[in-house]
Design a protein around this motif. Sequence first.
Motif, PDB file in Angstrom:
ATOM      1  N   LEU A   1      -6.016   2.715   7.536  1.00 24.84           N
ATOM      2  CA  LEU A   1      -7.418   2.774   7.945  1.00 24.84           C
ATOM      3  C   LEU A   1      -8.309   3.270   6.811  1.00 24.84           C
ATOM      4  CD1 LEU A   1      -9.629   2.489  10.037  1.00 24.84           C
ATOM      5  CD2 LEU A   1      -9.034   4.769  10.908  1.00 24.84           C
ATOM      6  N   LEU A   2      -7.875   4.293   6.086  1.00 23.46           N
ATOM      7  CA  LEU A   2      -8.672   4.801   4.968  1.00 23.46           C
ATOM      8  C   LEU A   2      -8.902   3.706   3.933  1.00 23.46           C
ATOM      9  CD1 LEU A   2     -10.075   7.073   3.424  1.00 23.46           C
ATOM     10  CD2 LEU A   2      -7.841   7.709   2.485  1.00 23.46           C
ATOM     11  N   THR A   3      -7.851   2.966   3.613  1.00 23.84           N
ATOM     12  CA  THR A   3      -7.987   1.868   2.653  1.00 23.84           C
ATOM     13  C   THR A   3      -8.884   0.772   3.215  1.00 23.84           C
ATOM     14  OG1 THR A   3      -5.772   2.339   1.798  1.00 23.84           O
ATOM     15  CG2 THR A   3      -6.718   0.189   1.262  1.00 23.84           C
ATOM     16  N   GLY A   4      -8.765   0.508   4.511  1.00 17.06           N
ATOM     17  CA  GLY A   4      -9.615  -0.497   5.143  1.00 17.06           C
ATOM     18  C   GLY A   4     -11.085  -0.139   5.057  1.00 17.06           C
ATOM     19  N   ILE A   5     -11.403   1.139   5.245  1.00 20.31           N
ATOM     20  CA  ILE A   5     -12.792   1.599   5.115  1.00 20.31           C
ATOM     21  C   ILE A   5     -13.284   1.372   3.689  1.00 20.31           C
ATOM     22  CG2 ILE A   5     -14.248   3.663   5.091  1.00 20.31           C
ATOM     23  CD1 ILE A   5     -12.579   4.680   7.463  1.00 20.31           C
ATOM     24  N   GLY A   6     -12.427   1.682   2.720  1.00 22.93           N
ATOM     25  CA  GLY A   6     -12.792   1.446   1.326  1.00 22.93           C
ATOM     26  C   GLY A   6     -13.052  -0.025   1.052  1.00 22.93           C
ATOM     27  N   CYS A   7     -12.242  -0.898   1.646  1.00 21.83           N
ATOM     28  CA  CYS A   7     -12.425  -2.343   1.453  1.00 21.83           C
ATOM     29  C   CYS A   7     -13.757  -2.813   2.031  1.00 21.83           C
ATOM     30  CB  CYS A   7     -11.271  -3.105   2.102  1.00 21.83           C
ATOM     31  SG  CYS A   7      -9.683  -2.937   1.246  1.00 21.83           S
TER      32      CYS A   7
ATOM     33  N   LEU B   1       0.835  -1.204   0.000  1.00 19.22           N
ATOM     34  CA  LEU B   1       0.000   0.000   0.000  1.00 19.22           C
ATOM     35  C   LEU B   1       0.870   1.255   0.000  1.00 19.22           C
ATOM     36  CD1 LEU B   1      -2.634   1.612   0.333  1.00 19.22           C
ATOM     37  CD2 LEU B   1      -2.455   1.202   2.812  1.00 19.22           C
ATOM     38  N   LEU B   2       1.873   1.288   0.850  1.00 19.81           N
ATOM     39  CA  LEU B   2       2.758   2.455   0.914  1.00 19.81           C
ATOM     40  C   LEU B   2       3.488   2.670  -0.409  1.00 19.81           C
ATOM     41  CD1 LEU B   2       4.289   1.970   4.488  1.00 19.81           C
ATOM     42  CD2 LEU B   2       2.427   3.490   3.809  1.00 19.81           C
ATOM     43  N   GLU B   3       3.844   1.580  -1.062  1.00 21.76           N
ATOM     44  CA  GLU B   3       4.540   1.695  -2.346  1.00 21.76           C
ATOM     45  C   GLU B   3       3.618   2.240  -3.429  1.00 21.76           C
ATOM     46  OE1 GLU B   3       7.866  -0.866  -4.818  1.00 21.76           O
ATOM     47  OE2 GLU B   3       6.369  -1.932  -3.616  1.00 21.76           O
ATOM     48  N   ARG B   4       2.316   1.943  -3.313  1.00 28.05           N
ATOM     49  CA  ARG B   4       1.365   2.522  -4.267  1.00 28.05           C
ATOM     50  C   ARG B   4       1.202   4.020  -4.022  1.00 28.05           C
ATOM     51  NH1 ARG B   4      -1.447  -2.241  -3.013  1.00 28.05           N
ATOM     52  NH2 ARG B   4      -3.078  -1.174  -1.808  1.00 28.05           N
ATOM     53  N   ILE B   5       1.323   4.430  -2.776  1.00 31.25           N
ATOM     54  CA  ILE B   5       1.203   5.853  -2.448  1.00 31.25           C
ATOM     55  C   ILE B   5       2.410   6.622  -2.975  1.00 31.25           C
ATOM     56  CG2 ILE B   5       1.085   7.534  -0.559  1.00 31.25           C
ATOM     57  CD1 ILE B   5      -0.343   5.370   1.092  1.00 31.25           C
ATOM     58  N   ILE B   6       3.597   6.109  -2.662  1.00 26.09           N
ATOM     59  CA  ILE B   6       4.857   6.698  -3.139  1.00 26.09           C
ATOM     60  C   ILE B   6       5.793   5.543  -3.479  1.00 26.09           C
ATOM     61  CG2 ILE B   6       6.836   8.168  -2.597  1.00 26.09           C
ATOM     62  CD1 ILE B   6       5.191   9.628  -0.578  1.00 26.09           C
ATOM     63  N   PRO B   7       6.144   5.376  -4.755  1.00 30.21           N
ATOM     64  CA  PRO B   7       7.012   4.248  -5.134  1.00 30.21           C
ATOM     65  C   PRO B   7       8.270   4.138  -4.277  1.00 30.21           C
ATOM     66  CG  PRO B   7       6.131   5.283  -7.089  1.00 30.21           C
ATOM     67  CD  PRO B   7       5.694   6.143  -5.928  1.00 30.21           C
TER      68      PRO B   7
ATOM     69  N   ASP C   1      -5.642   4.632  -2.926  1.00 28.78           N
ATOM     70  CA  ASP C   1      -4.459   4.222  -3.690  1.00 28.78           C
ATOM     71  C   ASP C   1      -4.722   2.843  -4.280  1.00 28.78           C
ATOM     72  OD1 ASP C   1      -2.479   6.476  -2.978  1.00 28.78           O
ATOM     73  OD2 ASP C   1      -3.341   5.884  -1.053  1.00 28.78           O
ATOM     74  N   LEU C   2      -5.079   2.835  -5.551  1.00 25.83           N
ATOM     75  CA  LEU C   2      -5.596   1.647  -6.215  1.00 25.83           C
ATOM     76  C   LEU C   2      -4.489   0.785  -6.808  1.00 25.83           C
ATOM     77  CD1 LEU C   2      -8.578   3.393  -8.046  1.00 25.83           C
ATOM     78  CD2 LEU C   2      -8.435   2.580  -5.671  1.00 25.83           C
ATOM     79  N   THR C   3      -4.786  -0.499  -6.917  1.00 22.66           N
ATOM     80  CA  THR C   3      -3.789  -1.432  -7.445  1.00 22.66           C
ATOM     81  C   THR C   3      -3.706  -1.401  -8.962  1.00 22.66           C
ATOM     82  OG1 THR C   3      -5.399  -3.245  -7.525  1.00 22.66           O
ATOM     83  CG2 THR C   3      -4.118  -2.990  -5.488  1.00 22.66           C
TER      84      THR C   3
ATOM     85  N   GLY D   1      -7.974  -7.059   5.299  1.00 19.11           N
ATOM     86  CA  GLY D   1      -6.576  -7.403   5.514  1.00 19.11           C
ATOM     87  C   GLY D   1      -5.706  -7.300   4.282  1.00 19.11           C
ATOM     88  N   MET D   2      -6.301  -7.383   3.100  1.00 19.94           N
ATOM     89  CA  MET D   2      -5.510  -7.318   1.872  1.00 19.94           C
ATOM     90  C   MET D   2      -5.119  -5.888   1.513  1.00 19.94           C
ATOM     91  SD  MET D   2      -5.029 -10.385   1.080  1.00 19.94           S
ATOM     92  CE  MET D   2      -4.311 -10.159  -0.552  1.00 19.94           C
ATOM     93  N   LEU D   3      -5.918  -4.922   1.945  1.00 21.32           N
ATOM     94  CA  LEU D   3      -5.646  -3.501   1.673  1.00 21.32           C
ATOM     95  C   LEU D   3      -5.508  -3.235   0.173  1.00 21.32           C
ATOM     96  CD1 LEU D   3      -3.077  -2.740   4.540  1.00 21.32           C
ATOM     97  CD2 LEU D   3      -5.514  -2.160   4.475  1.00 21.32           C
ATOM     98  N   GLU D   4      -6.426  -3.812  -0.599  1.00 19.33           N
ATOM     99  CA  GLU D   4      -6.375  -3.651  -2.054  1.00 19.33           C
ATOM    100  C   GLU D   4      -7.723  -3.167  -2.585  1.00 19.33           C
ATOM    101  OE1 GLU D   4      -5.144  -7.329  -3.773  1.00 19.33           O
ATOM    102  OE2 GLU D   4      -3.018  -6.996  -3.309  1.00 19.33           O
ATOM    103  N   LEU D   5      -7.678  -2.111  -3.370  1.00 20.14           N
ATOM    104  CA  LEU D   5      -8.859  -1.580  -4.039  1.00 20.14           C
ATOM    105  C   LEU D   5      -8.541  -1.357  -5.512  1.00 20.14           C
ATOM    106  CD1 LEU D   5      -9.967   1.065  -1.385  1.00 20.14           C
ATOM    107  CD2 LEU D   5     -11.261  -0.990  -2.017  1.00 20.14           C
TER     108      LEU D   5
END
Length: 299
Positions: A201-207, A180-186, A290-292, A215-219
């Motif tokens: 947490l923001l990504t978790g809410i989106g999930c 997730l952090l790498e998607r935010i800033i490589p 921050d999307l995959t 737990g995957m933190l992927e959108l």
Amino acid sequence: MEYNVEDLLPIVEKLSREYTSNESSSVSYETARMLMRAVLYCIDAYKSEKSCESVEERESGYELFSVNEKLNAEMIYRRGYDRVVAKVIQAKELYNAIIDQFQDFHCRNCHDTIIEGIPQFFLRYDPRFKPYDHILTLDYPTIKSLDTLCGVDAIDRYLRNIKTEWSFLNVFDPKCVEALLERIIPDYKNLFLDNISNAVLLTGIGCILAGKPVGMLELQKNDMELIGSFFGDASEEKAEEKIRMLISKLFRSGFPENAELEEYFLTTSKEYAVRIVNGIKNNALAGVFDLTDITIGMS
């Protein structure tokens, strides 16, 4: 009984002798000011272990204060000093407990502040002459601010914030957080300066809204429709209410025995609401998360 600043001068004089190794009680104005701040800090520590306003802000208007009539000013100071020292010991114990299971997710700012920086506080902190100086800039931010706290009070609050945030972060697979952090800033390892739990947490809410495993933190981009429809044309106030509900649901189900976590992270709801509502209004909700499947810089 009340004491004014003149009642504190004998204490400052004794500290001056200690400071000069008993060579003199005469010191420069800057040193005398430093020692008076030290006395005031310790008196504040005696009066309240829970909070300490910045001595720097208070010293110009700090003329009178109430204390127990049975204690003179020097006794108040000495008891306050003892409490400062005790709080340092407690903070060190708290730090050791945190660091035992701590992971920095390879984030340099986090590592440098918590792994490298905090031990320097315990090595260099001076409770006698500069108890108000916590030495460190604490560059890694926590969700809750330290307000005007200073000295060991600031370090104690900071460590309690870190403990709370890592109680949340430690339930996630580190690789998912790092992705997730790498998607935010490589180059997040060197350049990420924000709060890690805030992004998680923001990504978790989106999930939750997208019906995906938190737990995957992927959108993905196609999840934005579900998230957008949940908020609709809600105002920031209404969006904040919805986010508070989601945060409460997340922590009550995932951490039922830790009410402190819910209370702590509810403070993020207003910021999230502003970002999400603006994203919907500007047809840029994908930029909030921050999307995959979207490369940074693409819409």
